[in-house]
Design an enzyme around this catalytic site. Structure first.
Site, PDB file in Angstrom:
ATOM      1  N   SER A 154      29.407  32.590  37.461  1.00  0.00           N
ATOM      2  CA  SER A 154      30.525  32.176  36.617  1.00  0.00           C
ATOM      3  C   SER A 154      31.006  30.809  37.084  1.00  0.00           C
ATOM      4  O   SER A 154      30.791  30.423  38.242  1.00  0.00           O
ATOM      5  CB  SER A 154      31.673  33.183  36.743  1.00  0.00           C
ATOM      6  OG  SER A 154      32.873  32.697  36.186  1.00  0.00           O
ATOM      7  N   TYR A 167      37.945  37.788  42.232  1.00  0.00           N
ATOM      8  CA  TYR A 167      36.859  37.529  41.299  1.00  0.00           C
ATOM      9  C   TYR A 167      36.165  36.215  41.661  1.00  0.00           C
ATOM     10  O   TYR A 167      34.927  36.139  41.695  1.00  0.00           O
ATOM     11  CB  TYR A 167      37.406  37.469  39.875  1.00  0.00           C
ATOM     12  CG  TYR A 167      36.362  37.291  38.813  1.00  0.00           C
ATOM     13  CD1 TYR A 167      35.594  38.364  38.368  1.00  0.00           C
ATOM     14  CD2 TYR A 167      36.146  36.045  38.219  1.00  0.00           C
ATOM     15  CE1 TYR A 167      34.634  38.203  37.375  1.00  0.00           C
ATOM     16  CE2 TYR A 167      35.197  35.871  37.230  1.00  0.00           C
ATOM     17  CZ  TYR A 167      34.441  36.954  36.805  1.00  0.00           C
ATOM     18  OH  TYR A 167      33.483  36.783  35.829  1.00  0.00           O
TER      19      TYR A 167
END
Length: 264
Positions: A154, A167
């Site tokens: 990501s 995250y």
């Protein structure tokens, strides 16, 4: 590992029940790969709504798997061998977001450990298990066997989001996992790549879709002013599968609308 089948090419895509993973699975099917999809949902509920389209595209199967569980991972690779007899492409896409977004001053150990376990630890050990099977397959001398590993991370691997720090840390870990296995497997002829999605329109971003749409369309947070789609990520995976990038093992492929430019 049993004798590798010489028929066709086969790919394993984790977290493929929906969103980015499903988009990748469809793209690989369209390119002629037999595809094993996995997710945490049991069949037949997992594939009831996607089976017709997948079947039109090609040969596929689905197995339930919690990639953070060692026994489930082993069963997944055993299922891959049983169903298709070979592993040409491993796409590590499975991942989770925090159940609740909290400031880094409030992040809980439970949430931190969950994300590291599911997102990072599982990617590491999926790479390890997949690489061992690929090496065994290469040793069998199957003609034109060119396996590869592709990890989906990501933009959060480098972009700070203090409301979901765990995250970000978990995705940054995937970047290092990719480097480690690219380094280790380079001499074995097994390239490893990282694909970094940006703001992609999926169930994971649905809860903050209005915020992201404003950031994209009005504030121009990405030079390409539209939501990314799973197909945009799948295209990067296909590029990594093409063989044209193999001399650049370890390369990061951005699917982010230009977010990585970090413009002023």
């Amino acid at each position: 590992m049993k004798a590798l089948s010489g028929k066709g090419r086969a790919a394993l895509v984790t977290g493929a029940r929906r969103g980015i993973g499903l988009g990748i699975a469809k793209a690989l099917l369209a390119e002629g790969y037999a595809v094993l999809l996995c997710g945490v949902t049991e069949e037949p509920r997992a594939t009831a709504d996607i089976a017709p389209e997948l079947t039109r595209l090609g040969t596929w199967a689905y197995l339930r798997c919690d990639v953070s569980d060692a026994q489930d991972r082993e069963a997944l690779f055993a299922g891959m061998e049983e169903k298709f007899g070979r592993l040409d492409v491993l796409v590590n896409n499975a991942g989770v977001a925090p159940v609740q977004r909290l400031d880094v001053l409030e992040t809980t150990a439970e949430s931190f450990e969950r994300l590291l376990r599911v997102n990072t630890e599982s990617c590491f050990f999926m790479c390890q298990a997949g690489a061992k099977r690929m090496l065994a397959g290469k040793a069998q001398g199957i003609p034109d066997y060119r396996p590869r590993i592709i990890n989906i991370s990501s933009v959060s691997a480098y972009a700070s989001s203090p409301s979901r720090g765990e995250y970000c840390v978990s995705k940054a870990g995937i970047s290092m996992v990719t480097k480690l296995f690219a380094d280790r497997l380079a001499g074995e002829g097994i390239p490893v790549f990282e694909v970094r999605p940006g703001i992609i329109q999926t169930d994971m971003t649905a809860g903050v879709a209005d915020k992201y749409r404003r950031m994209i369309e009005q504030e121009g947070v990405t030079p390409i002013r539209r939501f990314g789609q799973p197909e945009d990520v799948a295209d990067q995976v296909l590029a990594a599968c093409s063989g044209l990038l193999d001399f650049g093992t370890g390369t990061v492929l951005n699917a982010d609308g230009g977010f990585h430019l970090r413009r002023l």
